[in-house]
Design an enzyme around this catalytic site. Structure first.
Site, PDB file in Angstrom:
ATOM      1  N   GLY A  37       0.808  -1.212   0.000  1.00 25.81           N
ATOM      2  CA  GLY A  37       0.000   0.000   0.000  1.00 25.81           C
ATOM      3  C   GLY A  37       0.838   1.257   0.000  1.00 25.81           C
ATOM      4  O   GLY A  37       0.488   2.251   0.638  1.00 25.81           O
TER       5      GLY A  37
ATOM      6  N   ARG B  55       1.323   3.667  -1.973  1.00 27.54           N
ATOM      7  CA  ARG B  55       0.832   4.924  -2.547  1.00 27.54           C
ATOM      8  C   ARG B  55      -0.275   5.560  -1.702  1.00 27.54           C
ATOM      9  O   ARG B  55      -0.719   6.665  -2.003  1.00 27.54           O
ATOM     10  CB  ARG B  55       0.331   4.698  -3.978  1.00 27.54           C
ATOM     11  CG  ARG B  55       1.441   4.286  -4.934  1.00 27.54           C
ATOM     12  CD  ARG B  55       1.167   4.683  -6.348  1.00 27.54           C
ATOM     13  NE  ARG B  55      -0.018   4.015  -6.905  1.00 27.54           N
ATOM     14  CZ  ARG B  55      -0.349   4.083  -8.192  1.00 27.54           C
ATOM     15  NH1 ARG B  55       0.394   4.751  -9.042  1.00 27.54           N
ATOM     16  NH2 ARG B  55      -1.431   3.453  -8.630  1.00 27.54           N
TER      17      ARG B  55
ATOM     18  N   LEU C 272      -2.072   6.877   2.071  1.00 28.10           N
ATOM     19  CA  LEU C 272      -1.688   7.842   3.101  1.00 28.10           C
ATOM     20  C   LEU C 272      -0.600   7.283   4.009  1.00 28.10           C
ATOM     21  O   LEU C 272       0.458   7.904   4.200  1.00 28.10           O
ATOM     22  CB  LEU C 272      -2.928   8.216   3.925  1.00 28.10           C
ATOM     23  CG  LEU C 272      -2.700   9.110   5.149  1.00 28.10           C
ATOM     24  CD1 LEU C 272      -2.233  10.490   4.724  1.00 28.10           C
ATOM     25  CD2 LEU C 272      -3.974   9.207   5.987  1.00 28.10           C
ATOM     26  N   VAL C 273      -0.817   6.097   4.573  1.00 27.00           N
ATOM     27  CA  VAL C 273       0.154   5.510   5.498  1.00 27.00           C
ATOM     28  C   VAL C 273       1.357   4.948   4.759  1.00 27.00           C
ATOM     29  O   VAL C 273       2.504   5.172   5.155  1.00 27.00           O
ATOM     30  CB  VAL C 273      -0.517   4.412   6.354  1.00 27.00           C
ATOM     31  CG1 VAL C 273       0.523   3.706   7.220  1.00 27.00           C
ATOM     32  CG2 VAL C 273      -1.604   5.002   7.223  1.00 27.00           C
TER      33      VAL C 273
ATOM     34  N   SER D  48      -6.623  -0.141  13.361  1.00 23.25           N
ATOM     35  CA  SER D  48      -7.337   1.122  13.494  1.00 23.25           C
ATOM     36  C   SER D  48      -7.930   1.201  14.892  1.00 23.25           C
ATOM     37  O   SER D  48      -8.299   0.180  15.478  1.00 23.25           O
ATOM     38  CB  SER D  48      -8.456   1.210  12.456  1.00 23.25           C
ATOM     39  OG  SER D  48      -9.346   2.261  12.762  1.00 23.25           O
ATOM     40  N   SER D  49      -8.066   2.419  15.401  1.00 22.17           N
ATOM     41  CA  SER D  49      -8.637   2.586  16.737  1.00 22.17           C
ATOM     42  C   SER D  49     -10.118   2.222  16.781  1.00 22.17           C
ATOM     43  O   SER D  49     -10.688   2.069  17.866  1.00 22.17           O
ATOM     44  CB  SER D  49      -8.453   4.028  17.217  1.00 22.17           C
ATOM     45  OG  SER D  49      -9.089   4.945  16.335  1.00 22.17           O
ATOM     46  N   CYS D  50     -10.755   2.035  15.621  1.00 23.01           N
ATOM     47  CA  CYS D  50     -12.177   1.660  15.608  1.00 23.01           C
ATOM     48  C   CYS D  50     -12.382   0.213  16.060  1.00 23.01           C
ATOM     49  O   CYS D  50     -13.525  -0.233  16.196  1.00 23.01           O
ATOM     50  CB  CYS D  50     -12.780   1.863  14.229  1.00 23.01           C
ATOM     51  SG  CYS D  50     -12.230   0.681  12.983  1.00 23.01           S
TER      52      CYS D  50
ATOM     53  N   TYR E  66     -15.617  -2.985   8.899  1.00 24.38           N
ATOM     54  CA  TYR E  66     -14.196  -2.645   8.813  1.00 24.38           C
ATOM     55  C   TYR E  66     -13.473  -3.013  10.101  1.00 24.38           C
ATOM     56  O   TYR E  66     -12.377  -3.598  10.076  1.00 24.38           O
ATOM     57  CB  TYR E  66     -14.049  -1.141   8.536  1.00 24.38           C
ATOM     58  CG  TYR E  66     -12.628  -0.642   8.519  1.00 24.38           C
ATOM     59  CD1 TYR E  66     -11.772  -0.948   7.467  1.00 24.38           C
ATOM     60  CD2 TYR E  66     -12.141   0.156   9.553  1.00 24.38           C
ATOM     61  CE1 TYR E  66     -10.469  -0.470   7.440  1.00 24.38           C
ATOM     62  CE2 TYR E  66     -10.843   0.631   9.547  1.00 24.38           C
ATOM     63  CZ  TYR E  66     -10.014   0.318   8.485  1.00 24.38           C
ATOM     64  OH  TYR E  66      -8.720   0.777   8.473  1.00 24.38           O
TER      65      TYR E  66
ATOM     66  N   LYS F  77     -10.313  -5.703  10.810  1.00 21.78           N
ATOM     67  CA  LYS F  77      -9.055  -5.343  11.461  1.00 21.78           C
ATOM     68  C   LYS F  77      -8.806  -6.196  12.711  1.00 21.78           C
ATOM     69  O   LYS F  77      -7.662  -6.579  12.995  1.00 21.78           O
ATOM     70  CB  LYS F  77      -9.053  -3.854  11.812  1.00 21.78           C
ATOM     71  CG  LYS F  77      -8.915  -2.947  10.602  1.00 21.78           C
ATOM     72  CD  LYS F  77      -7.591  -3.187   9.890  1.00 21.78           C
ATOM     73  CE  LYS F  77      -7.390  -2.291   8.707  1.00 21.78           C
ATOM     74  NZ  LYS F  77      -6.105  -2.543   8.006  1.00 21.78           N
TER      75      LYS F  77
ATOM     76  N   THR G 175      -4.386   6.062  15.874  1.00 23.93           N
ATOM     77  CA  THR G 175      -5.551   6.901  16.021  1.00 23.93           C
ATOM     78  C   THR G 175      -5.930   7.465  14.657  1.00 23.93           C
ATOM     79  O   THR G 175      -5.389   7.047  13.628  1.00 23.93           O
ATOM     80  CB  THR G 175      -5.274   8.025  17.030  1.00 23.93           C
ATOM     81  OG1 THR G 175      -6.483   8.699  17.332  1.00 23.93           O
ATOM     82  CG2 THR G 175      -4.243   9.004  16.500  1.00 23.93           C
TER      83      THR G 175
ATOM     84  N   LEU H 226      -5.795   9.438  11.440  1.00 17.45           N
ATOM     85  CA  LEU H 226      -4.611   9.931  10.749  1.00 17.45           C
ATOM     86  C   LEU H 226      -4.962  10.985   9.706  1.00 17.45           C
ATOM     87  O   LEU H 226      -6.066  11.010   9.163  1.00 17.45           O
ATOM     88  CB  LEU H 226      -3.880   8.779  10.071  1.00 17.45           C
ATOM     89  CG  LEU H 226      -3.414   7.639  10.982  1.00 17.45           C
ATOM     90  CD1 LEU H 226      -2.916   6.468  10.146  1.00 17.45           C
ATOM     91  CD2 LEU H 226      -2.330   8.129  11.930  1.00 17.45           C
TER      92      LEU H 226
ATOM     93  N   HIS I 150     -11.892  10.911   5.187  1.00 26.49           N
ATOM     94  CA  HIS I 150     -12.065  11.070   6.623  1.00 26.49           C
ATOM     95  C   HIS I 150     -12.324  12.541   6.954  1.00 26.49           C
ATOM     96  O   HIS I 150     -12.330  13.405   6.075  1.00 26.49           O
ATOM     97  CB  HIS I 150     -10.837  10.546   7.362  1.00 26.49           C
ATOM     98  CG  HIS I 150     -10.719   9.054   7.346  1.00 26.49           C
ATOM     99  ND1 HIS I 150      -9.876   8.386   6.495  1.00 26.49           N
ATOM    100  CD2 HIS I 150     -11.355   8.105   8.074  1.00 26.49           C
ATOM    101  CE1 HIS I 150      -9.995   7.077   6.699  1.00 26.49           C
ATOM    102  NE2 HIS I 150     -10.870   6.888   7.652  1.00 26.49           N
TER     103      HIS I 150
ATOM    104  N   TRP J 241     -21.266  17.403   9.034  1.00 28.83           N
ATOM    105  CA  TRP J 241     -22.101  16.334   9.588  1.00 28.83           C
ATOM    106  C   TRP J 241     -22.107  16.345  11.114  1.00 28.83           C
ATOM    107  O   TRP J 241     -21.091  16.623  11.762  1.00 28.83           O
ATOM    108  CB  TRP J 241     -21.563  14.988   9.117  1.00 28.83           C
ATOM    109  CG  TRP J 241     -22.091  14.573   7.773  1.00 28.83           C
ATOM    110  CD1 TRP J 241     -22.415  15.388   6.724  1.00 28.83           C
ATOM    111  CD2 TRP J 241     -22.336  13.231   7.327  1.00 28.83           C
ATOM    112  NE1 TRP J 241     -22.839  14.642   5.666  1.00 28.83           N
ATOM    113  CE2 TRP J 241     -22.807  13.319   6.000  1.00 28.83           C
ATOM    114  CE3 TRP J 241     -22.193  11.983   7.914  1.00 28.83           C
ATOM    115  CZ2 TRP J 241     -23.145  12.188   5.251  1.00 28.83           C
ATOM    116  CZ3 TRP J 241     -22.522  10.862   7.175  1.00 28.83           C
ATOM    117  CH2 TRP J 241     -23.004  10.962   5.863  1.00 28.83           C
TER     118      TRP J 241
ATOM    119  N   ARG K 287     -12.295  13.616  19.236  1.00 29.42           N
ATOM    120  CA  ARG K 287     -11.409  12.796  18.418  1.00 29.42           C
ATOM    121  C   ARG K 287      -9.944  13.192  18.634  1.00 29.42           C
ATOM    122  O   ARG K 287      -9.626  14.359  18.880  1.00 29.42           O
ATOM    123  CB  ARG K 287     -11.747  12.945  16.926  1.00 29.42           C
ATOM    124  CG  ARG K 287     -13.072  12.337  16.500  1.00 29.42           C
ATOM    125  CD  ARG K 287     -13.046  10.821  16.592  1.00 29.42           C
ATOM    126  NE  ARG K 287     -14.304  10.244  16.133  1.00 29.42           N
ATOM    127  CZ  ARG K 287     -15.348   9.999  16.913  1.00 29.42           C
ATOM    128  NH1 ARG K 287     -15.282  10.300  18.200  1.00 29.42           N
ATOM    129  NH2 ARG K 287     -16.452   9.463  16.420  1.00 29.42           N
TER     130      ARG K 287
END
Length: 320
Positions: free
Chosen positions: A11, A13, A15-16, A108-110, A137, A141, A165, A167, A180, A203, A210
């Protein structure tokens, strides 16, 4: 990791992944393996196996995933669970089959319960119901964490499960249908500023709290973890010998406070309108980062500093 190690960033390309490449290159690592989704479909088991057989990576950063905000998670729940389960199952299994020394899985923190005590400690995993809006999701994870746990126990691997958290940062997704909260706000405020609109609609109520971390800080933390010797790992192994560790800033704010900060960075002077008919999501998500701090890592960017850098990235990407 020695400087000549073959390191696969899955991955690269995203964000992370792109931040991991920047961090590794900044540390002098030159043998970084990269494949786009066109070059290597990570949901294809045979293709992943052939890649590991041919390239023989020694270290793997598993940052490839299908990600998105509340709207995307609500709209495409089947895609979020299917694609993420397929990617992590193939990569983790083939890493074991081909003798990868270490693997770092990005969660992920979720994964933590919706009504989780705050701040959220690693041991709170699986202690309560998940947030419904991103449950598929989160379950995917959690399955990845359990794979790391199982392979470590049965096969003696040294796989890390890292829980970041929320990102943000360079190379983020600014598509309003799948982004996000921070990139969505940046785009909304910028477009309103350019068009001269007197208001921006956001929204929810703005009341949820957060925590945010600049992605370059996360990447430096991940590289730091992969370079720890065995003694350092003992600081974050849980009671079942699972290397699960949170990475975050340790500081949170309300979405309203975030919106005001983004508005200031973008220099938008109009009104913010909150659409309370839209979901807020989890009331609060703040990670306990004591274990990460105990192994010698701290974030380097404040939220305000990181937002300014990210807005400049947005401007560069939209003007090109």
């Amino acid at each position: 990791m020695n400087q000549n190690a073959r390191i696969y960033v899955a991955g690269h390309r995203g964000l992370v992944g792109s931040a991991l490449v920047r961090a590794l290159e900044g540390e002098g690592y030159t043998r970084i393996l990269k494949r786009t989704s066109v070059e290597l479909d990570l949901t294809n088991q045979a293709a992943v196996r052939e890649f590991f057989q041919r390239e023989r990576p020694e270290y793997v950063f598993l940052a490839a995933a299908k990600v998105g905000g509340i709207l995307a998670n609500n709209t495409y729940p089947a895609q979020f669970i299917h694609i993420n389960l397929a990617i992590q199952t193939n990569v983790i299994h083939e890493a074991w089959r081909h003798g990868v020394q270490r693997l770092l899985f990005l969660g992920s923190s979720c994964i933590y319960p919706r009504e989780c005590p705050q701040p959220m400690k690693e041991e709170y995993l699986l202690t309560g119901p998940l947030e419904p809006t991103n449950r598929p999701y989160a379950v995917a994870k959690i399955a990845g964490i359990e794979m790391c746990r199982a392979y470590n126990r049965e096969y003696g691997t040294r796989y890390l499960a890292v829980m970041p958290t929320n990102l943000y940062g360079p190379n983020d997704n600014y598509d309003l249908a799948g982004s996000h909260v921070i990139p969505a706000m940046i785009r909304k405020f910028h477009e309103a500023k350019v068009s001269g609109s007197g208001q921006v609609v956001l929204w929810g109520t703005g009341s949820p709290r957060r925590e945010f971390l600049h992605v370059d800080d996360l990447a430096r933390g991940c590289v730091h973890l992969m370079r720890l010797e065995g003694g350092g790992e003992e600081a974050f192994l849980d009671s079942e010998n699972v290397p699960l560790i949170n990475i975050g800033s340790g500081v949170d704010q309300t979405i309203r406070e975030l919106a005001e900060m983004v508005r200031e960075v973008v220099e938008y002077t109009g009104e913010i309108v909150w659409d309370a008919d839209k979901p807020d999501g989890t009331p609060r998500k703040l990670l306990d980062v004591n274990k990460m701090n105990a192994v010698g890592w701290q974030p380097s960017l404040t939220l305000r500093e990181g937002l300014a850098v990210t807005y400049q990235d947005f401007l560069a990407r939209t003007s090109s």
